[in-house]
Design a protein around this motif. Structure first.
Motif, PDB file in Angstrom:
ATOM      1  N   ALA A  66      18.960  56.167  26.912  1.00  4.60           N
ATOM      2  CA  ALA A  66      19.409  57.679  26.338  1.00  4.60           C
ATOM      3  C   ALA A  66      20.215  57.856  26.012  1.00  4.60           C
ATOM      4  N   LEU A  67      21.909  56.985  26.250  1.00  8.02           N
ATOM      5  CA  LEU A  67      23.008  57.499  26.234  1.00  8.02           C
ATOM      6  C   LEU A  67      23.034  56.853  24.517  1.00  8.02           C
ATOM      7  N   GLU A  68      22.236  56.388  23.607  1.00  7.90           N
ATOM      8  CA  GLU A  68      21.995  55.773  22.591  1.00  7.90           C
ATOM      9  C   GLU A  68      22.377  57.094  21.028  1.00  7.90           C
TER      10      GLU A  68
ATOM     11  N   GLU B  35      26.093  59.174  17.285  1.00  6.97           N
ATOM     12  CA  GLU B  35      27.047  61.235  16.891  1.00  6.97           C
ATOM     13  C   GLU B  35      28.699  60.520  17.037  1.00  6.97           C
ATOM     14  N   ALA B  36      29.455  59.660  18.303  1.00  5.54           N
ATOM     15  CA  ALA B  36      30.472  59.753  18.220  1.00  5.54           C
ATOM     16  C   ALA B  36      30.585  59.065  17.409  1.00  5.54           C
TER      17      ALA B  36
ATOM     18  N   LEU C 278      33.459  57.002  12.452  1.00  9.24           N
ATOM     19  CA  LEU C 278      33.653  55.939  11.179  1.00  9.24           C
ATOM     20  C   LEU C 278      32.490  56.428  10.017  1.00  9.24           C
ATOM     21  N   LYS C 279      32.942  56.119   8.636  1.00  6.02           N
ATOM     22  CA  LYS C 279      32.201  56.486   7.332  1.00  6.02           C
ATOM     23  C   LYS C 279      31.392  55.418   7.114  1.00  6.02           C
TER      24      LYS C 279
ATOM     25  N   ALA D  25      33.805  54.861  28.134  1.00  9.75           N
ATOM     26  CA  ALA D  25      34.318  54.152  28.241  1.00  9.75           C
ATOM     27  C   ALA D  25      34.885  52.767  26.632  1.00  9.75           C
ATOM     28  N   PHE D  26      33.094  53.639  26.175  1.00 13.84           N
ATOM     29  CA  PHE D  26      32.577  53.423  24.352  1.00 13.84           C
ATOM     30  C   PHE D  26      33.946  54.441  23.117  1.00 13.84           C
ATOM     31  N   ILE D  27      34.146  55.369  23.844  1.00 14.92           N
ATOM     32  CA  ILE D  27      34.988  56.452  23.492  1.00 14.92           C
ATOM     33  C   ILE D  27      36.342  55.949  23.238  1.00 14.92           C
TER      34      ILE D  27
END
Length: 294
Positions: free
Chosen positions: A42-44, A49-50, A55-56, A135-137
């Motif tokens: 559900a986090l994906e 999006e973040a 990143l491009k 933590a991912f951010i």
């Protein structure tokens, strides 16, 4: 662009240890691949999006590992224990002198003890997911910083390559000045060979001048050099702007290659051809490095 970032810690909701690892390698577009433990799917969307906002370009691999240090609470399955005890007593009765079954032996049998079922705590789960996203951010921030450091090193390399291309363009412009004279000399040499060295009165001087002018027009490389200098100016401006320069640099390097090829095809001298080949080699190095830029 390449980069690596790692973020680890312990979730505040329980004693679960987490480790985020993010890796980035070169890519023409943005390709994000996530590896999440079961139950975290559900986090994906939010994680993608973040990452897409920061990143491009590049092939991004992000993996999350979880390790629960606390052992789950155990519950006794009394029905299973009763069956096992009855079987153990029956077997012991058939063996003279055998000891009765021990409690620890019975408890180690499969199915006697099981993990205690607990009702899912939605609030705790939401807090856990929020901590994992945070933590991912942080890991994403580290990856962006690593890529930015590489980008600064690449900027220096690209600037040096652009300087080399500018020097070769100036050299080609100097060598192109003598092309009409070289073409006239070559034309006269070829005609003399065809006419056995006697050209007196056979070809009017006016006609020779027309042929030389036509050859000079076909081999005029000033337009190609002007476009190469314009591309150099545009590339330097992209390096100054920084953000999102990768795709534009890719396009510019293709234009660089096109003009260098035309310059070589129009060359009428060994010196200009040699400079044109050196120019193509420098542009190829520029093209390879530009593929690393976001």
């Amino acid at each position: 662009m390449t980069g690596f970032s790692r973020e680890s810690g312990v979730l505040p909701t329980d004693s679960t240890h987490y480790v985020w690892e993010l890796r980035s390698v070169n890519g023409r577009g943005l390709d994000i691949r996530l590896r999440l433990p079961a139950g975290m799917d559900a986090l994906e969307p939010a994680l993608r999006e973040a990452a897409g906002k920061r990143l491009k370009r590049g092939n991004i691999q992000a993996g999350l590992a979880l390790k629960l240090e606390a052992r789950p609470a155990l519950a006794l399955d009394r029905a299973t224990l009763d069956r096992m005890l009855a079987l153990a007593l029956e077997v012991a009765a058939r063996i003279p002198g055998s000891e009765p079954p021990r409690a620890e032996a019975l408890l180690s049998l499969p199915g006697v003890l099981r993990a205690e079922a607990t009702e899912p705590d939605e609030a705790a789960q939401a807090a856990q997911h929020a901590a994992i996203q945070a933590a991912f951010i942080r890991a994403l921030d580290g990856l962006v910083a690593a890529r930015a450091a590489e980008g600064e090193r690449l900027r220096v390399i690209l600037a040096a390559l652009l300087d080399e291309i500018a020097t070769l363009c100036a050299e080609a412009a100097r060598e192109a000045v003598g092309q009409p004279h070289a073409q006239r000399a070559r034309l006269l040499e070829n005609l003399a060979a065809l006419l056995d060295g006697d050209m007196r009165g056979k070809i009017p001087e006016e006609r020779l001048a027309q042929e030389v002018a036509l050859l000079a027009q076909r081999s005029d490389v000033r337009e190609e050099l002007d476009r190469l200098n314009a591309h150099l100016h545009a590339a330097r401006k992209l390096l100054e702007e920084g953000e999102g320069a990768g795709r534009k640099l890719d396009f510019l390097t293709q234009e660089f290659v096109r003009e260098a090829n035309t310059l070589c095809s129009k060359s009428a001298s060994v010196a200009l051809t040699r400079t044109g080949l050196a120019l193509k080699a420098a542009i190829e190095r520029l093209k390879e490095q530009a593929a690393n830029v976001e």
